[in-house]
Scaffold this active site. Structure first.
Site, PDB file in Angstrom:
ATOM      1  N   TYR A   1      31.327  19.884 -12.277  1.00  0.00           N
ATOM      2  CA  TYR A   1      30.978  19.435 -13.634  1.00  0.00           C
ATOM      3  C   TYR A   1      30.491  20.614 -14.479  1.00  0.00           C
ATOM      4  O   TYR A   1      30.949  20.829 -15.603  1.00  0.00           O
ATOM      5  CB  TYR A   1      29.907  18.345 -13.520  1.00  0.00           C
ATOM      6  CG  TYR A   1      29.548  17.634 -14.798  1.00  0.00           C
ATOM      7  CD1 TYR A   1      30.220  16.470 -15.190  1.00  0.00           C
ATOM      8  CD2 TYR A   1      28.523  18.098 -15.615  1.00  0.00           C
ATOM      9  CE1 TYR A   1      29.877  15.805 -16.357  1.00  0.00           C
ATOM     10  CE2 TYR A   1      28.168  17.440 -16.783  1.00  0.00           C
ATOM     11  CZ  TYR A   1      28.844  16.285 -17.151  1.00  0.00           C
ATOM     12  OH  TYR A   1      28.503  15.633 -18.303  1.00  0.00           O
TER      13      TYR A   1
ATOM     14  N   SER B   1      28.292  19.633 -22.748  1.00  0.00           N
ATOM     15  CA  SER B   1      27.069  19.066 -22.161  1.00  0.00           C
ATOM     16  C   SER B   1      26.011  20.162 -22.185  1.00  0.00           C
ATOM     17  O   SER B   1      26.337  21.340 -22.372  1.00  0.00           O
ATOM     18  CB  SER B   1      27.366  18.657 -20.713  1.00  0.00           C
ATOM     19  OG  SER B   1      26.180  18.414 -19.987  1.00  0.00           O
TER      20      SER B   1
HETATM   21  P1  NAD Z   1      31.335   6.946 -19.510  1.00  0.00           P
HETATM   22  O1  NAD Z   1      31.602   6.811 -18.041  1.00  0.00           O
HETATM   23  O2  NAD Z   1      30.726   5.823 -20.254  1.00  0.00           O
HETATM   24  O3  NAD Z   1      32.671   7.353 -20.279  1.00  0.00           O
HETATM   25  C1  NAD Z   1      33.691   8.125 -19.694  1.00  0.00           C
HETATM   26  C2  NAD Z   1      35.002   7.779 -20.363  1.00  0.00           C
HETATM   27  O4  NAD Z   1      36.038   8.609 -19.808  1.00  0.00           O
HETATM   28  C3  NAD Z   1      35.432   6.313 -20.099  1.00  0.00           C
HETATM   29  O5  NAD Z   1      36.076   5.811 -21.245  1.00  0.00           O
HETATM   30  C4  NAD Z   1      36.423   6.473 -18.959  1.00  0.00           C
HETATM   31  O6  NAD Z   1      37.347   5.408 -18.858  1.00  0.00           O
HETATM   32  C5  NAD Z   1      37.100   7.764 -19.366  1.00  0.00           C
HETATM   33  N1  NAD Z   1      37.833   8.434 -18.294  1.00  0.00           N
HETATM   34  C6  NAD Z   1      37.412   8.780 -17.057  1.00  0.00           C
HETATM   35  N2  NAD Z   1      38.416   9.364 -16.377  1.00  0.00           N
HETATM   36  C7  NAD Z   1      39.492   9.385 -17.198  1.00  0.00           C
HETATM   37  C8  NAD Z   1      40.824   9.868 -17.078  1.00  0.00           C
HETATM   38  N3  NAD Z   1      41.264  10.428 -15.948  1.00  0.00           N
HETATM   39  N4  NAD Z   1      41.652   9.717 -18.127  1.00  0.00           N
HETATM   40  C9  NAD Z   1      41.226   9.124 -19.272  1.00  0.00           C
HETATM   41  N5  NAD Z   1      39.979   8.655 -19.452  1.00  0.00           N
HETATM   42  C10 NAD Z   1      39.130   8.796 -18.423  1.00  0.00           C
HETATM   43  O7  NAD Z   1      30.438   8.262 -19.607  1.00  0.00           O
HETATM   44  P2  NAD Z   1      29.853   9.072 -20.864  1.00  0.00           P
HETATM   45  O8  NAD Z   1      28.484   9.453 -20.473  1.00  0.00           O
HETATM   46  O9  NAD Z   1      30.086   8.381 -22.140  1.00  0.00           O
HETATM   47  O10 NAD Z   1      30.732  10.396 -20.791  1.00  0.00           O
HETATM   48  C11 NAD Z   1      31.545  10.835 -21.845  1.00  0.00           C
HETATM   49  C12 NAD Z   1      31.538  12.361 -21.900  1.00  0.00           C
HETATM   50  O11 NAD Z   1      30.222  12.798 -22.222  1.00  0.00           O
HETATM   51  C13 NAD Z   1      31.898  13.034 -20.576  1.00  0.00           C
HETATM   52  O12 NAD Z   1      32.700  14.162 -20.828  1.00  0.00           O
HETATM   53  C14 NAD Z   1      30.542  13.467 -20.040  1.00  0.00           C
HETATM   54  O13 NAD Z   1      30.647  14.567 -19.189  1.00  0.00           O
HETATM   55  C15 NAD Z   1      29.835  13.814 -21.331  1.00  0.00           C
HETATM   56  N6  NAD Z   1      28.370  13.872 -21.253  1.00  0.00           N
HETATM   57  C16 NAD Z   1      27.650  12.778 -20.888  1.00  0.00           C
HETATM   58  C17 NAD Z   1      26.270  12.870 -20.855  1.00  0.00           C
HETATM   59  C18 NAD Z   1      25.401  11.687 -20.490  1.00  0.00           C
HETATM   60  O14 NAD Z   1      24.201  11.882 -20.316  1.00  0.00           O
HETATM   61  N7  NAD Z   1      25.929  10.478 -20.383  1.00  0.00           N
HETATM   62  C19 NAD Z   1      25.636  14.061 -21.176  1.00  0.00           C
HETATM   63  C20 NAD Z   1      26.415  15.149 -21.532  1.00  0.00           C
HETATM   64  C21 NAD Z   1      27.786  15.057 -21.584  1.00  0.00           C
END
Ligand code: NAD
Length: 260
Positions: free
Chosen positions: A155, A142
């Site tokens: 985080y 991130s």
């Molecule tokens: P999201 O909530 O849509 O996706 C998260 C995914 O992780 C889902 O499929 C969920 O079921 C799964 N998950 C959660 N806990 C779990 C566990 N214990 N075991 C297995 N699966 C699990 O959110 P997202 O934004 O797509 O996030 C995905 C990644 O991207 C994360 O690591 C997040 O930190 C990172 N990220 C997101 C952003 C943003 O702006 N959305 C920015 C930077 C990084």
């Protein structure tokens, strides 16, 4: 381009993970999906992706907070799809609170899912990649792997931690055909971020759209969200031969956030 390869994408039942799984499947790569959610909705996602791309798509519901389930998921991927060539460590959750009020159980859970979980997945997948002398490991970090923000102690710590893991794995696999990098997105409008935007809307007493403008203005100079398709395309590039010499680095895709 990735025909014959097999990818395991953690946290791919929604958001960024699904975007990356879809982009890989569109290149002919078989995919193991993972993540939580309603069983019928997950099956619809799995079968829909298989029908759209013509590749084999399977699902394993391992909890990334549980090392035994991670090891079993890697074994399941190799057994059911034939190998594990690409590992995307993407599953993640968020919780916001000041450090001195941060619930200790939530700290442990975030570190377990977002730092320890990827260690176990890499540990279990690497021997299979070494056998074939080819592999791609991509860790979804991130902007918060590079800079901090208030109220996100666990985080930010997990995302900085995975930058260190990325570098060590890249060094240890240096002379092989395996690379290990991170993708470092800014704001992407997924469920994870929608919750934070709603919290901002409540705090400023405005609408969801007001909060979107407020949140982007504060951090993301492009004033626009990054899309899951853009991250999927970056993921495909990192899996290509053109990226064979890119290893151990953060690939920022953040609308200028970390240029500040
Ligand atoms: P999201 O909530 O849509 O996706 C998260 C995914 O992780 C889902 O499929 C969920 O079921 C799964 N998950 C959660 N806990 C779990 C566990 N214990 N075991 C297995 N699966 C699990 O959110 P997202 O934004 O797509 O996030 C995905 C990644 O991207 C994360 O690591 C997040 O930190 C990172 N990220 C997101 C952003 C943003 O702006 N959305 C920015 C930077 C990084």
């Amino acid at each position: 381009m990735l025909k014959g390869k097999v990818a395991l994408v953690t946290g791919s039942t929604s958001g960024i993970g699904f975007g990356m799984a879809r982009a890989l499947a569109q290149q002919g790569c078989a995919v193991m999906l993972n993540g939580f959610g309603d069983a019928a909705a997950i099956e619809e996602t799995r079968s829909g992706l298989a029908a759209e791309t013509g590749v084999t798509v399977r699902y394993n519901g391992a909890d990334l907070g549980k090392p035994d389930e991670i090891a079993a998921m890697v074994a399941d991927t190799v057994q059911s799809l034939g190998s594990i060539d690409i590992l995307i460590n993407n599953a993640g959750i968020q919780h916001t609170a000041p450090v001195d009020e941060f619930p200790t159980a939530v700290w442990d859970k975030i570190i377990a899912i977002m730092l320890t979980g990827p260690f176990h997945a890499i540990r279990c997948a690497l021997p299979h990649m070494k056998q074939k002398n080819w592999g791609r490991i991509i860790n979804t970090s991130s902007v918060h792997g590079l800079v901090g923000s208030v109220n996100k102690a666990a985080y930010v710590s997990a995302k900085h931690g995975i930058m260190g893991l990325t570098k060590v794995v890249a060094l240890e696999t240096g002379p092989t055909g395996i690379t290990c990098n991170s993708i470092n997105p800014g704001f992407v409008q997924t469920e994870l971020v929608k919750q934070q935007i709603q919290q901002r809307a409540d705090a400023i007493g405005g609408s969801f759209d007001d909060a979107v403008v407020d949140v982007l203005k504060e951090k993301q100079p492009s004033l626009d969200f990054i899309t899951v398709d853009q991250i999927g395309a970056l993921c495909v590039f990192l899996c290509s031969d053109a990226a064979a010499q890119i290893t151990g680095v953060p690939m920022s895709i953040d609308g200028g956030w970390t240029a500040q």
